[in-house]
Design a protein around this motif. Structure first.
Motif, PDB file in Angstrom:
ATOM      1  N   VAL A  55      10.437   3.746   0.605  1.00 11.49           N
ATOM      2  CA  VAL A  55       9.951   2.389   0.382  1.00 11.49           C
ATOM      3  C   VAL A  55      10.076   2.070  -1.100  1.00 11.49           C
ATOM      4  CG1 VAL A  55       8.351   2.297   2.332  1.00 11.49           C
ATOM      5  CG2 VAL A  55       7.581   3.281   0.177  1.00 11.49           C
ATOM      6  N   GLU A  56      10.372   0.826  -1.400  1.00 15.32           N
ATOM      7  CA  GLU A  56      10.468   0.412  -2.793  1.00 15.32           C
ATOM      8  C   GLU A  56       9.078   0.165  -3.360  1.00 15.32           C
ATOM      9  OE1 GLU A  56      13.776  -2.315  -3.965  1.00 15.32           O
ATOM     10  OE2 GLU A  56      14.094  -2.420  -1.787  1.00 15.32           O
ATOM     11  N   LEU A  57       8.829   0.680  -4.547  1.00 16.08           N
ATOM     12  CA  LEU A  57       7.538   0.515  -5.213  1.00 16.08           C
ATOM     13  C   LEU A  57       7.725   0.544  -6.717  1.00 16.08           C
ATOM     14  CD1 LEU A  57       4.384   0.512  -5.338  1.00 16.08           C
ATOM     15  CD2 LEU A  57       4.501   3.018  -5.250  1.00 16.08           C
ATOM     16  N   ASP A  58       7.111  -0.409  -7.389  1.00 16.44           N
ATOM     17  CA  ASP A  58       7.054  -0.415  -8.847  1.00 16.44           C
ATOM     18  C   ASP A  58       5.640  -0.039  -9.248  1.00 16.44           C
ATOM     19  OD1 ASP A  58       7.127  -0.828 -11.544  1.00 16.44           O
ATOM     20  OD2 ASP A  58       7.683  -2.946 -11.455  1.00 16.44           O
ATOM     21  N   VAL A  59       5.445   1.187  -9.730  1.00 14.71           N
ATOM     22  CA  VAL A  59       4.091   1.647 -10.053  1.00 14.71           C
ATOM     23  C   VAL A  59       3.514   0.938 -11.274  1.00 14.71           C
ATOM     24  CG1 VAL A  59       4.393   3.917  -8.996  1.00 14.71           C
ATOM     25  CG2 VAL A  59       4.925   3.601 -11.429  1.00 14.71           C
ATOM     26  N   ALA A  60       4.331   0.123 -11.951  1.00 10.60           N
ATOM     27  CA  ALA A  60       3.829  -0.656 -13.077  1.00 10.60           C
ATOM     28  C   ALA A  60       3.259  -1.998 -12.622  1.00 10.60           C
ATOM     29  CB  ALA A  60       4.937  -0.885 -14.100  1.00 10.60           C
ATOM     30  N   ASP A  61       3.347  -2.283 -11.330  1.00  6.65           N
ATOM     31  CA  ASP A  61       2.921  -3.565 -10.777  1.00  6.65           C
ATOM     32  C   ASP A  61       1.703  -3.343  -9.886  1.00  6.65           C
ATOM     33  OD1 ASP A  61       2.586  -5.885  -9.203  1.00  6.65           O
ATOM     34  OD2 ASP A  61       4.722  -6.355  -9.308  1.00  6.65           O
ATOM     35  N   LYS A  63      -0.060  -5.398  -7.993  1.00  2.77           N
ATOM     36  CA  LYS A  63       0.033  -5.999  -6.660  1.00  2.77           C
ATOM     37  C   LYS A  63       0.933  -5.175  -5.750  1.00  2.77           C
ATOM     38  CE  LYS A  63      -0.993 -10.781  -7.968  1.00  2.77           C
ATOM     39  NZ  LYS A  63      -0.500 -12.186  -7.989  1.00  2.77           N
ATOM     40  N   SER A  64       1.998  -4.624  -6.303  1.00  6.18           N
ATOM     41  CA  SER A  64       2.896  -3.768  -5.532  1.00  6.18           C
ATOM     42  C   SER A  64       2.168  -2.514  -5.062  1.00  6.18           C
ATOM     43  CB  SER A  64       4.109  -3.386  -6.392  1.00  6.18           C
ATOM     44  OG  SER A  64       5.006  -2.549  -5.678  1.00  6.18           O
ATOM     45  N   ALA A  69      -0.304   0.558  -0.744  1.00  6.17           N
ATOM     46  CA  ALA A  69      -1.407   1.378  -0.250  1.00  6.17           C
ATOM     47  C   ALA A  69      -1.873   0.902   1.118  1.00  6.17           C
ATOM     48  CB  ALA A  69      -2.562   1.358  -1.247  1.00  6.17           C
ATOM     49  N   SER A  70      -1.994  -0.388   1.297  1.00  2.00           N
ATOM     50  CA  SER A  70      -2.416  -0.932   2.589  1.00  2.00           C
ATOM     51  C   SER A  70      -1.409  -0.588   3.681  1.00  2.00           C
ATOM     52  CB  SER A  70      -2.572  -2.455   2.492  1.00  2.00           C
ATOM     53  OG  SER A  70      -3.589  -2.796   1.576  1.00  2.00           O
ATOM     54  N   MET A  71      -0.123  -0.700   3.364  1.00  5.12           N
ATOM     55  CA  MET A  71       0.911  -0.365   4.330  1.00  5.12           C
ATOM     56  C   MET A  71       0.882   1.106   4.698  1.00  5.12           C
ATOM     57  SD  MET A  71       4.044   1.237   4.792  1.00  5.12           S
ATOM     58  CE  MET A  71       4.780   1.401   3.172  1.00  5.12           C
ATOM     59  N   LEU A  72       0.743   1.975   3.708  1.00  2.00           N
ATOM     60  CA  LEU A  72       0.741   3.411   3.954  1.00  2.00           C
ATOM     61  C   LEU A  72      -0.429   3.821   4.846  1.00  2.00           C
ATOM     62  CD1 LEU A  72       1.596   4.734   0.378  1.00  2.00           C
ATOM     63  CD2 LEU A  72       3.050   4.928   2.401  1.00  2.00           C
ATOM     64  N   ILE A  73      -1.596   3.277   4.564  1.00  2.31           N
ATOM     65  CA  ILE A  73      -2.785   3.626   5.346  1.00  2.31           C
ATOM     66  C   ILE A  73      -2.621   3.182   6.796  1.00  2.31           C
ATOM     67  CG2 ILE A  73      -5.248   3.122   5.628  1.00  2.31           C
ATOM     68  CD1 ILE A  73      -5.355   2.926   2.516  1.00  2.31           C
ATOM     69  N   ALA A  74      -2.023   2.001   6.994  1.00  2.00           N
ATOM     70  CA  ALA A  74      -1.838   1.480   8.350  1.00  2.00           C
ATOM     71  C   ALA A  74      -0.742   2.219   9.101  1.00  2.00           C
ATOM     72  CB  ALA A  74      -1.527  -0.012   8.289  1.00  2.00           C
ATOM     73  N   LYS A  75       0.363   2.508   8.441  1.00  2.00           N
ATOM     74  CA  LYS A  75       1.524   3.094   9.109  1.00  2.00           C
ATOM     75  C   LYS A  75       1.430   4.604   9.236  1.00  2.00           C
ATOM     76  CE  LYS A  75       6.604   2.997   9.103  1.00  2.00           C
ATOM     77  NZ  LYS A  75       7.805   2.461   8.418  1.00  2.00           N
ATOM     78  N   VAL A 115      -3.214   6.306 -11.866  1.00  2.00           N
ATOM     79  CA  VAL A 115      -4.649   6.084 -11.692  1.00  2.00           C
ATOM     80  C   VAL A 115      -4.891   4.999 -10.642  1.00  2.00           C
ATOM     81  CG1 VAL A 115      -6.761   5.254 -12.815  1.00  2.00           C
ATOM     82  CG2 VAL A 115      -5.265   6.881 -14.001  1.00  2.00           C
ATOM     83  N   ARG A 116      -4.144   3.917 -10.726  1.00  3.15           N
ATOM     84  CA  ARG A 116      -4.310   2.824  -9.772  1.00  3.15           C
ATOM     85  C   ARG A 116      -3.923   3.234  -8.354  1.00  3.15           C
ATOM     86  NH1 ARG A 116      -1.521  -1.821 -13.643  1.00  3.15           N
ATOM     87  NH2 ARG A 116      -3.455  -2.642 -14.551  1.00  3.15           N
TER      88      ARG A 116
END
Length: 254
Positions: A55-61, A63-64, A69-75, A115-116
């Motif tokens: 999955v694409e993720l920008d750890v500097a963002d 909102k991303s 996190a919400s997607m991972l917990i659900a899927k 951390v986020r």
């Protein structure tokens, strides 16, 4: 750490240490999901490792991170390992004016991002009695003057991991730290660096230690640097930096 039967999310899994560890953990039968900003890199890793996901993720963002996190917990309700691996390393000028963009992007990616993301997934990891892994660096203990901001972010992440490990001691969540030495990766164009540790050797030794009860995963080559902090640490730090400055100056002049 138990090396099989996990559902693992790895940031920065499209190249370097993150990719190599993802492949090794995938071979052991774990469900591995990698992330990164470069879709092409992610696609190549997934194509070479059927069953792995990306999955694409920008750890500097922020909102991303929150939406991921919400997607991972659900899927992936069995998600039990978070490996904070993504990071950037750029040369800077601590003796002069620090470039603001470099400062902000390095701190945001290397420190705020892990951390986020951990914060966003910590309740999930408590449910699964999971593991948080931070990829720091021996430069957390022996800073490299050529990359002072990077070294400082890794020192801060090490400190944060110590606090978090203490606070989570009775929760069932383990907090691990991998502190690599100089490894042949894309960081600082180190693929051909003679003094850097070959990536395959680093991964083999790291996997061996990761499979133990160790909280810190430190390969033999990294141990002298990990042991350095103390009353006499400045001499070691200065000696290392004299050596590295000479090494990089020689490479630049070649």
């Amino acid at each position: 750490m138990k090396l099989t039967g996990n559902t693992i999310f790895i940031t920065g899994g499209g190249s370097g240490i993150g990719c190599a560890l993802a492949e090794q953990l995938h071979k052991l039968g774990n469900k591995v999901i990698i992330s990164g900003r470069r879709k092409g890199h992610l696609d190549r890793v997934v194509a070479a490792n059927p069953g792995m996901e990306a999955v694409e993720l920008d750890v500097a963002d922020l909102k991303s991170i929150q939406s991921m996190a919400s997607m991972l917990i659900a899927k992936y309700p069995d998600l039990n390992v978070l490996f904070n691996n993504a990071g950037i390393m750029l040369p800077d000028q601590a003796a002069g004016a620090i470039d603001e963009e470099l400062l902000t992007s390095t701190v945001t990616t290397n420190l705020l991002g892990p951390v986020r993301l951990t914060s966003a997934l910590i309740d999930q990891l408590k449910k699964t009695k999971g593991t948080v892994i931070y990829n720091t660096s021996v430069l957390a203990f022996v800073p490299l003057s050529l990359t002072a901001v990077y070294s400082a972010t890794k020192a801060a992440l090490h400190s944060y991991a110590l606090s978090q490990r203490f606070l989570l001691e009775k929760s069932g969540v383990r907090v691990l730290e991998i502190a690599p030495p100089w490894v042949r990766t894309d960081l600082m164009n180190s693929q051909e660096a003679a003094e850097a540790m070959p990536l395959d050797e680093f991964i083999a030794e790291t996997m061996q230690v990761l499979g133990t009860d160790a909280d810190e995963i430190v390969v033999e080559r990294a141990k002298p640097l990990r042991a350095n902090p103390g009353p006499s640490e400045h001499a070691f730090v200065n000696g290392l930096n004299d050596h590295m400055l000479a090494l990089f100056s020689g490479a630049a002049g070649a």
